[in-house]
Design an enzyme around this catalytic site. Structure first.
Site, PDB file in Angstrom:
ATOM      1  N   GLY A  45      84.808  28.410  82.232  1.00 51.74           N
ATOM      2  CA  GLY A  45      86.161  28.723  81.790  1.00 51.74           C
ATOM      3  C   GLY A  45      86.873  27.467  81.344  1.00 51.74           C
ATOM      4  O   GLY A  45      86.524  26.358  81.768  1.00 51.74           O
ATOM      5  N   GLN A  50      93.912  21.963  79.334  1.00 43.83           N
ATOM      6  CA  GLN A  50      92.849  21.022  79.703  1.00 43.83           C
ATOM      7  C   GLN A  50      92.413  20.155  78.527  1.00 43.83           C
ATOM      8  O   GLN A  50      91.783  19.116  78.720  1.00 43.83           O
ATOM      9  CB  GLN A  50      91.631  21.772  80.268  1.00 43.83           C
ATOM     10  CG  GLN A  50      91.895  22.425  81.611  1.00 43.83           C
ATOM     11  CD  GLN A  50      90.655  23.106  82.135  1.00 43.83           C
ATOM     12  OE1 GLN A  50      90.407  24.261  81.826  1.00 43.83           O
ATOM     13  NE2 GLN A  50      89.857  22.387  82.919  1.00 43.83           N
ATOM     14  N   CYS A  92      86.091  22.471  88.721  1.00 47.34           N
ATOM     15  CA  CYS A  92      86.923  22.502  87.517  1.00 47.34           C
ATOM     16  C   CYS A  92      86.478  21.357  86.616  1.00 47.34           C
ATOM     17  O   CYS A  92      86.246  20.244  87.099  1.00 47.34           O
ATOM     18  CB  CYS A  92      88.386  22.331  87.906  1.00 47.34           C
ATOM     19  SG  CYS A  92      89.510  22.289  86.506  1.00 47.34           S
ATOM     20  N   LEU A  93      86.402  21.616  85.323  1.00 45.44           N
ATOM     21  CA  LEU A  93      86.005  20.563  84.379  1.00 45.44           C
ATOM     22  C   LEU A  93      87.011  19.406  84.394  1.00 45.44           C
ATOM     23  O   LEU A  93      86.669  18.294  84.023  1.00 45.44           O
ATOM     24  CB  LEU A  93      85.875  21.136  82.962  1.00 45.44           C
ATOM     25  CG  LEU A  93      84.747  22.164  82.767  1.00 45.44           C
ATOM     26  CD1 LEU A  93      84.813  22.773  81.375  1.00 45.44           C
ATOM     27  CD2 LEU A  93      83.387  21.547  83.026  1.00 45.44           C
ATOM     28  N   HIS A 134      91.910  31.175  88.267  1.00 48.60           N
ATOM     29  CA  HIS A 134      91.795  29.721  88.108  1.00 48.60           C
ATOM     30  C   HIS A 134      92.339  29.278  86.744  1.00 48.60           C
ATOM     31  O   HIS A 134      93.132  28.327  86.652  1.00 48.60           O
ATOM     32  CB  HIS A 134      90.314  29.338  88.279  1.00 48.60           C
ATOM     33  CG  HIS A 134      90.006  27.888  88.097  1.00 48.60           C
ATOM     34  ND1 HIS A 134      89.480  27.103  89.095  1.00 48.60           N
ATOM     35  CD2 HIS A 134      90.132  27.070  87.023  1.00 48.60           C
ATOM     36  CE1 HIS A 134      89.310  25.859  88.648  1.00 48.60           C
ATOM     37  NE2 HIS A 134      89.701  25.813  87.385  1.00 48.60           N
ATOM     38  N   GLU A 135      91.932  29.988  85.679  1.00 48.81           N
ATOM     39  CA  GLU A 135      92.347  29.570  84.328  1.00 48.81           C
ATOM     40  C   GLU A 135      93.833  29.847  84.090  1.00 48.81           C
ATOM     41  O   GLU A 135      94.521  29.054  83.446  1.00 48.81           O
ATOM     42  CB  GLU A 135      91.489  30.249  83.259  1.00 48.81           C
ATOM     43  CG  GLU A 135      89.986  29.960  83.345  1.00 48.81           C
ATOM     44  CD  GLU A 135      89.638  28.485  83.464  1.00 48.81           C
ATOM     45  OE1 GLU A 135      90.383  27.632  82.937  1.00 48.81           O
ATOM     46  OE2 GLU A 135      88.618  28.184  84.110  1.00 48.81           O
ATOM     47  N   HIS A 138      95.972  27.162  85.395  1.00 48.37           N
ATOM     48  CA  HIS A 138      96.083  25.984  84.523  1.00 48.37           C
ATOM     49  C   HIS A 138      97.284  26.102  83.577  1.00 48.37           C
ATOM     50  O   HIS A 138      97.923  25.108  83.243  1.00 48.37           O
ATOM     51  CB  HIS A 138      94.822  25.825  83.665  1.00 48.37           C
ATOM     52  CG  HIS A 138      93.693  25.096  84.329  1.00 48.37           C
ATOM     53  ND1 HIS A 138      93.788  23.782  84.736  1.00 48.37           N
ATOM     54  CD2 HIS A 138      92.427  25.480  84.626  1.00 48.37           C
ATOM     55  CE1 HIS A 138      92.618  23.401  85.261  1.00 48.37           C
ATOM     56  NE2 HIS A 138      91.775  24.417  85.211  1.00 48.37           N
TER      57      HIS A 138
HETATM   58 NI    NI Z   1      89.792  24.413  85.858  1.00 50.01          NI
END
Ligand code: NI
Length: 168
Positions: A45, A50, A92-93, A134-135, A138
């Site tokens: 995701g 991000q 998470c990236l 989660h997304e 963000h």
């Molecule tokens: Ni994330």
């Protein structure tokens, strides 16, 4: 085009994203870049902030590497119903080299526009439900580490500071 993924503690990750009012070519380009960036990472995701774009767009693909891609594009996503509880490990990236268990709802119903501006509804559970939560977090400037207990979060912050110092 693959974009650079911002990482903790970049302050851009803490900003709230704005709703998209009209799906223009630039929004379509953004979605394309986000999908490419997510697949290249690889990740399941990615949210627009991000990559430093503060617009309410997320992409998700939980299909796994041996499955055909199954890309979800959600514009202005909103959780309209949530129930149950789950406690699974997340990463998470934007928070490399760290994972922790996070309490989430086990099932959510999400409404959003797709890339054609059509309203879609997803009934999600398990990994997909977690990915949506989660997304969408963000988009409100919230990272999964913000959900940790004070003690765990302090341990994480200490580890992150040490990693940053070691890099210098
Ligand atoms: Ni994330």
């Amino acid at each position: 085009m693959i974009r650079t993924i911002l990482t903790y503690p970049n302050p851009e990750l803490k900003k709230k994203s704005a709703a998209i009012t009209i799906i223009t070519d630039s929004v379509r380009g953004l979605v394309q870049d986000m999908a490419e960036t997510m697949y290249a990472a690889p990740g399941v995701g990615l949210a627009a902030p991000q990559i430093g774009v503060h617009q309410r767009v997320i992409v998700i693909d939980i299909s796994g590497k041996n499955e055909p891609p199954d890309l979800i594009v959600a514009i202005n996503p909103a959780i309209v119903h949530a129930e149950g509880e789950t406690y699974e490990e997340e990463g998470c990236l934007s928070v490399p080299d760290y994972a922790a268990n996070v309490r989430r709802h086990a099932r959510v119903i999400v409404k959003a526009l797709d890339i054609d501006g059509v309203e879609r509804t997803w009934k999600a559970e398990d990994l997909l439900a977690i990915a949506f939560q989660h997304e969408i977090d963000h988009l409100d400037g919230v990272l999964f580490v913000d959900h940790l207990s004070t003690l765990k979060r302090e341990l994480f912050q200490r580890k992150a500071r040490k990693a940053a110092e070691d890099k210098r």
